[in-house]
Design an enzyme around this catalytic site. Structure first.
Site, PDB file in Angstrom:
ATOM      1  N   CYS A 189     -22.327  23.205 -13.289  1.00 40.16           N
ATOM      2  CA  CYS A 189     -22.140  23.637 -14.677  1.00 40.16           C
ATOM      3  C   CYS A 189     -21.490  22.580 -15.575  1.00 40.16           C
ATOM      4  O   CYS A 189     -21.941  22.413 -16.725  1.00 40.16           O
ATOM      5  CB  CYS A 189     -21.395  24.969 -14.740  1.00 40.16           C
ATOM      6  SG  CYS A 189     -20.110  25.236 -13.536  1.00 40.16           S
ATOM      7  N   ARG A 195     -18.989  21.462  -0.864  1.00 41.08           N
ATOM      8  CA  ARG A 195     -17.752  22.224  -0.699  1.00 41.08           C
ATOM      9  C   ARG A 195     -17.173  21.902   0.681  1.00 41.08           C
ATOM     10  O   ARG A 195     -17.910  21.803   1.668  1.00 41.08           O
ATOM     11  CB  ARG A 195     -18.025  23.731  -0.786  1.00 41.08           C
ATOM     12  CG  ARG A 195     -18.846  24.149  -1.992  1.00 41.08           C
ATOM     13  CD  ARG A 195     -18.032  24.355  -3.243  1.00 41.08           C
ATOM     14  NE  ARG A 195     -18.898  24.636  -4.388  1.00 41.08           N
ATOM     15  CZ  ARG A 195     -19.391  25.839  -4.674  1.00 41.08           C
ATOM     16  NH1 ARG A 195     -19.093  26.867  -3.894  1.00 41.08           N
ATOM     17  NH2 ARG A 195     -20.167  26.000  -5.735  1.00 41.08           N
ATOM     18  N   GLN A 217     -28.370  24.404  -5.117  1.00 38.15           N
ATOM     19  CA  GLN A 217     -28.465  25.656  -5.863  1.00 38.15           C
ATOM     20  C   GLN A 217     -29.667  25.625  -6.798  1.00 38.15           C
ATOM     21  O   GLN A 217     -29.977  24.594  -7.390  1.00 38.15           O
ATOM     22  CB  GLN A 217     -27.198  25.879  -6.698  1.00 38.15           C
ATOM     23  CG  GLN A 217     -25.946  26.111  -5.869  1.00 38.15           C
ATOM     24  CD  GLN A 217     -24.731  26.294  -6.761  1.00 38.15           C
ATOM     25  OE1 GLN A 217     -24.460  25.457  -7.616  1.00 38.15           O
ATOM     26  NE2 GLN A 217     -23.996  27.380  -6.557  1.00 38.15           N
ATOM     27  N   ASP A 223     -29.919  26.353  -9.788  1.00 38.91           N
ATOM     28  CA  ASP A 223     -28.912  26.634 -10.797  1.00 38.91           C
ATOM     29  C   ASP A 223     -29.510  26.643 -12.193  1.00 38.91           C
ATOM     30  O   ASP A 223     -30.420  25.865 -12.501  1.00 38.91           O
ATOM     31  CB  ASP A 223     -27.813  25.564 -10.725  1.00 38.91           C
ATOM     32  CG  ASP A 223     -26.431  26.164 -10.861  1.00 38.91           C
ATOM     33  OD1 ASP A 223     -26.332  27.338 -11.245  1.00 38.91           O
ATOM     34  OD2 ASP A 223     -25.450  25.457 -10.579  1.00 38.91           O
ATOM     35  N   HIS A 235     -28.196  27.283 -16.501  1.00 35.87           N
ATOM     36  CA  HIS A 235     -27.139  27.583 -17.465  1.00 35.87           C
ATOM     37  C   HIS A 235     -27.776  27.772 -18.833  1.00 35.87           C
ATOM     38  O   HIS A 235     -28.567  26.937 -19.283  1.00 35.87           O
ATOM     39  CB  HIS A 235     -26.094  26.469 -17.479  1.00 35.87           C
ATOM     40  CG  HIS A 235     -25.359  26.365 -16.183  1.00 35.87           C
ATOM     41  ND1 HIS A 235     -25.754  25.499 -15.179  1.00 35.87           N
ATOM     42  CD2 HIS A 235     -24.290  27.044 -15.702  1.00 35.87           C
ATOM     43  CE1 HIS A 235     -24.946  25.640 -14.141  1.00 35.87           C
ATOM     44  NE2 HIS A 235     -24.051  26.567 -14.434  1.00 35.87           N
ATOM     45  N   LYS A 271     -19.204  38.533 -13.172  1.00 34.13           N
ATOM     46  CA  LYS A 271     -20.528  38.226 -12.636  1.00 34.13           C
ATOM     47  C   LYS A 271     -21.221  39.481 -12.134  1.00 34.13           C
ATOM     48  O   LYS A 271     -20.586  40.504 -11.859  1.00 34.13           O
ATOM     49  CB  LYS A 271     -20.423  37.198 -11.498  1.00 34.13           C
ATOM     50  CG  LYS A 271     -19.584  37.639 -10.306  1.00 34.13           C
ATOM     51  CD  LYS A 271     -19.551  36.533  -9.248  1.00 34.13           C
ATOM     52  CE  LYS A 271     -18.712  36.962  -8.041  1.00 34.13           C
ATOM     53  NZ  LYS A 271     -18.774  35.969  -6.953  1.00 34.13           N
ATOM     54  N   HIS A 308     -24.268  31.640 -16.522  1.00 32.62           N
ATOM     55  CA  HIS A 308     -24.601  30.940 -15.273  1.00 32.62           C
ATOM     56  C   HIS A 308     -25.520  31.869 -14.466  1.00 32.62           C
ATOM     57  O   HIS A 308     -25.246  33.064 -14.373  1.00 32.62           O
ATOM     58  CB  HIS A 308     -23.359  30.670 -14.432  1.00 32.62           C
ATOM     59  CG  HIS A 308     -22.227  30.030 -15.167  1.00 32.62           C
ATOM     60  ND1 HIS A 308     -21.745  28.772 -14.852  1.00 32.62           N
ATOM     61  CD2 HIS A 308     -21.440  30.467 -16.196  1.00 32.62           C
ATOM     62  CE1 HIS A 308     -20.723  28.477 -15.638  1.00 32.62           C
ATOM     63  NE2 HIS A 308     -20.519  29.489 -16.467  1.00 32.62           N
TER      64      HIS A 308
END
Length: 619
Positions: free
Chosen positions: A300, A329, A347, A349, A351, A434, A480
């Protein structure tokens, strides 16, 4: 008294029966805790003797004796002084129970429960008699630190399962055996989907050619949906400046779950000459007095910078950015698990940057994306969880006003889905609430997959702006979303959901041609090339084996469709179709006829109606 459901009461009571059985066989054991957990119970023991599989059988047999003895569960409320005396006078309670007793606040009731000769400090409640505990089984022994602290003594934890009926227990154990067969780590090796190599590093996945096909097909699938929803694809680096993550709040708030920052070598040398210690280095990092880089823990902040790289008007919004971005991570080695818990993952992902008025519509678009993915893969048994902040926690950033707006937006969107919705306090991300999809696979196991988050806070921290209708600067809202979550975890779940029997569109090898003898191999190769010309993934079994062995090999490799080619078929210009995925395709036909029937199955991403392992699990 603690509030427990009837099945939790039964499982907690089973833990006491376990404790009683262990003490009959090993009177020198010390007891720590014995709660009910999902599907069962456990008890922690301090004992010099190491429990074996044979011990579990003996302990379980003793538990059945205690069940038949029909012992009554009796509770006694006592004063703190009486409790301290009971603990001191009971050998197996002396080691750990004084600490548990000290955890009970002044003025709160102190109760003990007894069944037969077994006594324990416990809130309860329990079932009335041990005879009510009939459907149980001891499963395993594991190490467990006292109070979960690795600095404390390591104990032995015995796990068991318990159900209200023997039929439920039998169904659970059957599913457990099926789950072992479906274990994605086992199937991943057998089907050559991925590899984890110690020389590369724990939790770092090597996607082999077969697994790369599955991953690429999933990426192509979602990319088509992203194009339809007018997302713009972007690419960002795998590393970023520490100050970027300081601004976002990822560093240092989530420092323990991140890789160690990469510090400029000149700064390191300077600190070394000054005699600074590792602790000094850590303090300087936390205080923001050292520059460096961090392996990307989140995509992000990078997408935020792409949005901020050029001016925007309200007419430009929403701006939808998407990336298959790899993040890192630092997971503890004991928590790593095949594809489902890793240290580096990609991911899907996205946004979205929008106005407040656009939040509802954009969240619904994100939810639609998740629903399309799950329905295409036959994962239609799911519920939705709305993760809210815990007002008493300090981990969240932003104002109450913005949190209330974001949480209400998530509630309203989740309510439109027509599925069970629960709210979980404390499950929000640090920057916003979320919506999580919790999907049940064919074995009834729940997995948290797609997620959508509404965020007023990161746009504030990064001072994002767009020009409103009056040309005055306005703050966008950020959404997100990650429908798969991570490609690694999602593929791991899919392997187990399908037991490796992927639908044709996902199968690494969609068709295998089985020539009956070596003289037919050249013709089989031409057929393979014709299939590949139609973008059908095909192979030829060129082993000099009998047909039965070739069929068996294709079945073990979970190839959905087989084409048997003999001399008679070759003369007639036909192939004999065998299919584990769709029996309606079976029989003799021309190669072109088979292609014409197979292509729509692939193009429409149909599920396999006759997959043997899916049918076995009741899919």
């Amino acid at each position: 008294m603690a509030t427990l459901t009837p099945i939790e009461e039964l499982r907690h009571s089973a833990a006491h029966v376990l404790g009683a059985a262990v003490l009959r066989l090993f009177p020198e054991a010390q007891l720590d805790v014995g709660p009910a957990v999902e599907n069962g119970f456990y008890y922690d023991f301090d004992l010099e003797h190491k429990f074996t599989a044979e011990d579990l059988e003996k302990i379980e047999a003793e538990m059945r004796k205690i069940s038949k003895e029909n012992q009554k569960f009796e509770f006694t409320e006592v004063s703190r002084e009486e409790a301290e005396k009971l603990v001191a006078e009971t050998p197996y309670l002396r080691e750990f129970k004084p600490g548990r007793l000290a955890d009970i606040p002044e003025g709160e009731k102190i109760t003990f429960y007894r069944n037969g000769e077994f006594l324990d400090l416990c809130r309860g409640p329990h079932v009335r008699y041990t005879s009510q505990i009939k459907a149980f089984k001891l499963m395993s022994v594991a190490g467990a630190y006292h109070r979960g602290n690795e600095n404390n003594k390591q104990l032995q934890r015995i796990y068991g399962v318990a159900f209200a009926s023997k039929d439920e227990l039998a169904a659970y154990l059957t599913n457990l055996e099926e789950a072992k067969k479906r274990d994605h780590r086992k199937l991943g090796r057998e089907l050559r989907l991925f590899h984890i190599d110690e020389d590369v590093g724990q939790g770092l996945i090597l996607w082999t050619p077969n697994g790369a096909i599955v991953r690429q097909e999933l990426q192509t699938f979602i990319s088509e949906q992203l194009f339809r929803q007018d997302y713009k694809q972007v690419f960002t680096p795998n590393i970023g400046n520490l100050n970027l993550y300081r601004t976002s709040g990822h560093f240092p708030y989530y420092r323990e779950s991140q890789f160690t920052p990469v510090i400029d070598q000149e700064q390191i040398q300077k600190l070394a000459t000054e005699g600074k210690s590792c602790a000094d280095l850590a303090n300087l990092l936390t205080a923001g007095q050292l520059d460096g880089f961090l392996l990307k823990p989140m995509n992000c902040p990078h997408h935020i910078k792409i949005f901020a790289s050029q001016p925007h008007s309200y007419r430009d919004l929403p701006v939808r950015l998407a990336e298959f971005g790899t993040v890192y991570r630092w997971e503890q080695s004991g928590e790593l698990n095949g594809l489902t818990r890793v240290r580096g993952f990609t991911q899907d992902d996205g946004h979205l940057f929008c106005t407040e008025d656009q939040i509802g519509q954009e969240v619904l678009g994100c939810l639609e994306l998740v629903k399309i993915i799950l329905s295409t893969l036959g994962m239609t048994n799911y519920s939705v969880r709305v993760g809210l902040r815990d007002p008493e926690s300090s981990k969240y950033i932003g104002t109450d006003e913005n949190w209330n707006k974001a949480e209400n937006a998530c509630r309203a969107a989740a309510a439109t889905l027509g599925v069970p919705v629960s709210e979980e306090k404390g499950e929000a991300a640090f920057y916003g609430p979320k919506i999580d999809f919790v999907v049940k696979d064919v074995l009834g196991r729940g997995w948290q997959l797609g997620t959508v988050q509404v965020d007023f806070n990161l746009p504030e921290r990064f001072k994002l702006e767009y020009s409103g209708p009056d040309n005055r600067p306005c703050r966008p809202v950020m959404i997100h979303r990650a429908p798969f979550g991570s490609m690694e975890r999602f593929v791991g779940i899919l392997i187990e959901h399908f037991a490796g029997d992927f639908p044709t569109w996902l199968a690494p090898e969609q068709v295998r041609i089985l020539p009956l003898n070596d003289s037919l191999v050249p013709a089989a190769r031409k057929m393979r090339d014709e299939l590949k010309a139609h973008r059908i993934r095909a192979g030829v079994d060129e082993h000099s084996d009998k047909l039965g062995a070739k069929i068996r090999r294709a079945e073990l490799d979970k190839v959905p469709h087989m084409l048997v080619v003999g001399a008679k078929e070759m003369e007639a210009g036909l192939v004999n179709v065998r299919s584990r995925a769709d029996k309606s395709l079976e029989g003799s036909c021309t190669l072109q006829a088979f292609i014409d029937r197979l292509l729509p199955i692939i193009r429409e991403r149909r599920l396999s109606p006759d997959s043997p392992t899916a049918k076995k699990a009741g899919a």
